[in-house]
Motif scaffolding. Structure first.
Motif, short mmCIF file in Angstrom:
data_model
loop_
_atom_site.label_atom_id
_atom_site.label_comp_id
_atom_site.label_asym_id
_atom_site.label_seq_id
_atom_site.Cartn_x
_atom_site.Cartn_y
_atom_site.Cartn_z
N GLY A 142 -17.15 -7.41 -12.38
CA GLY A 142 -18.27 -8.09 -13.00
C GLY A 142 -18.06 -9.59 -12.94
O GLY A 142 -16.94 -10.08 -13.08
N ALA A 143 -19.13 -10.33 -12.71
CA ALA A 143 -19.03 -11.79 -12.62
C ALA A 143 -20.21 -12.43 -13.34
O ALA A 143 -21.31 -11.88 -13.39
CB ALA A 143 -19.01 -12.22 -11.15
N ARG A 144 -19.95 -13.60 -13.89
CA ARG A 144 -20.98 -14.37 -14.58
C ARG A 144 -21.39 -15.54 -13.70
O ARG A 144 -20.55 -16.22 -13.10
CB ARG A 144 -20.42 -14.89 -15.91
N PHE A 145 -22.70 -15.77 -13.59
CA PHE A 145 -23.18 -16.91 -12.83
C PHE A 145 -22.80 -18.21 -13.53
O PHE A 145 -22.95 -18.33 -14.75
CB PHE A 145 -24.71 -16.87 -12.69
N MET A 146 -22.34 -19.17 -12.75
CA MET A 146 -22.10 -20.53 -13.26
C MET A 146 -23.25 -21.37 -12.72
O MET A 146 -23.10 -22.10 -11.74
CB MET A 146 -20.73 -21.02 -12.78
N LEU A 191 -15.51 -17.78 -7.58
CA LEU A 191 -15.84 -17.51 -6.20
C LEU A 191 -17.18 -18.16 -5.86
O LEU A 191 -18.02 -18.35 -6.74
CB LEU A 191 -15.98 -16.00 -5.94
N GLY A 192 -17.38 -18.44 -4.60
CA GLY A 192 -18.70 -18.82 -4.13
C GLY A 192 -19.43 -17.56 -3.68
O GLY A 192 -18.79 -16.63 -3.17
N ILE A 249 -19.64 -18.10 -9.01
CA ILE A 249 -19.55 -17.07 -10.05
C ILE A 249 -18.12 -17.02 -10.56
O ILE A 249 -17.18 -17.42 -9.87
CB ILE A 249 -19.97 -15.69 -9.51
N GLN A 250 -17.97 -16.53 -11.78
CA GLN A 250 -16.63 -16.36 -12.36
C GLN A 250 -16.40 -14.89 -12.68
O GLN A 250 -17.23 -14.25 -13.33
CB GLN A 250 -16.46 -17.20 -13.62
N GLY A 281 -25.57 -12.44 -14.68
CA GLY A 281 -24.44 -12.09 -13.82
C GLY A 281 -24.73 -10.89 -12.95
O GLY A 281 -25.88 -10.47 -12.81
N LEU A 282 -23.68 -10.32 -12.37
CA LEU A 282 -23.84 -9.21 -11.46
C LEU A 282 -22.56 -8.39 -11.37
O LEU A 282 -21.49 -8.86 -11.77
CB LEU A 282 -24.27 -9.69 -10.08
N MET A 283 -22.70 -7.16 -10.89
CA MET A 283 -21.56 -6.30 -10.59
C MET A 283 -21.48 -6.18 -9.08
O MET A 283 -22.49 -5.95 -8.41
CB MET A 283 -21.74 -4.92 -11.22
#
Length: 201
Positions: A90-94, A63-64, A79-80, A48-50
């Motif tokens: 913070g978001a997690r890659f889907m 989100l895209g 990402i969620q 994921g990413l911040m």
């Protein structure tokens, strides 16, 4: 420049969800139903990413996102949102397997170019060793000082440093004042360190 740290070892650290920090946060395009805009990536890992973004988002929102850093291939995936504090979330890659490969290529590119940094602390024979990969700069200040003052680090492994600036050299001087040893060094770090020492002679 050839990256000094073995690929397998680097990606193992990433799979443990260590996040690389950016000295200058790169842009990312975000989109959702009804809006589309630019934000900045604060840090990044395989999972994921911040992101710093003024657009309001909610936990659980999907989100895209699109981004390309340091000449790496374009990453385009959903990402969620999993956390939020102020204008940082913070978001997690889907992501599927192909997306994971693209993210890994991005991580390697930014580390090799010194655009991002990873600081970890390892136990070596009962002693704590700080290891720095990528850029040694002001972005590492908080992590560096935490390791230096709270984790009883006795040595710094600099073999994976691909770029260093004045702030990074200042951190190393602080470490030496605390009795910490500068261990293995990359050619990039050694050249910068010798030049810095010569200018202070």
């Amino acid at each position: 420049m050839h990256f000094e740290v073995p690929l397998a070892e680097f990606t193992l650290e990433q799979r443990r969800h260590q996040r690389v920090r950016f000295g200058h946060p790169p842009p990312i395009m975000l989109g959702s139903a009804g809006w589309f805009g630019e934000a900045n990536i604060e840090n990044l890992s395989l999972s994921g990413l911040m992101i710093r973004c003024t657009q309001p988002v909610t936990i659980g929102q999907i989100l895209g996102c699109e981004f390309s850093v340091a000449g790496a291939p374009l990453v385009d995936l959903p990402i969620q949102v999993v956390s939020r504090l102020g204008d940082v979330f913070g978001a997690r890659f889907m992501a599927g397997p192909l997306s994971q490969i693209l993210i890994e290529e991005t991580l390697l590119a930014v580390m090799e170019n010194g655009l991002a940094s990873l600081l970890t602390v390892h136990d070596r024979g009962g002693q704590k060793v700080m290891r720095i990969l990528g850029g040694l700069n002001a972005a590492l200040h908080n992590d560096f000082m935490h390791a230096l003052t709270r984790m009883a680090v006795v040595e710094i492994d600099l073999a994976g440093v691909s770029r260093v600036d004045a702030a990074g050299l200042t951190l190393c001087r602080l470490a030496l004042q605390q009795g910490v040893t500068l261990g293995a060094q990359s050619p990039v770090f050694t050249a910068a360190w010798l030049q810095d020492q010569a200018s202070r002679a």
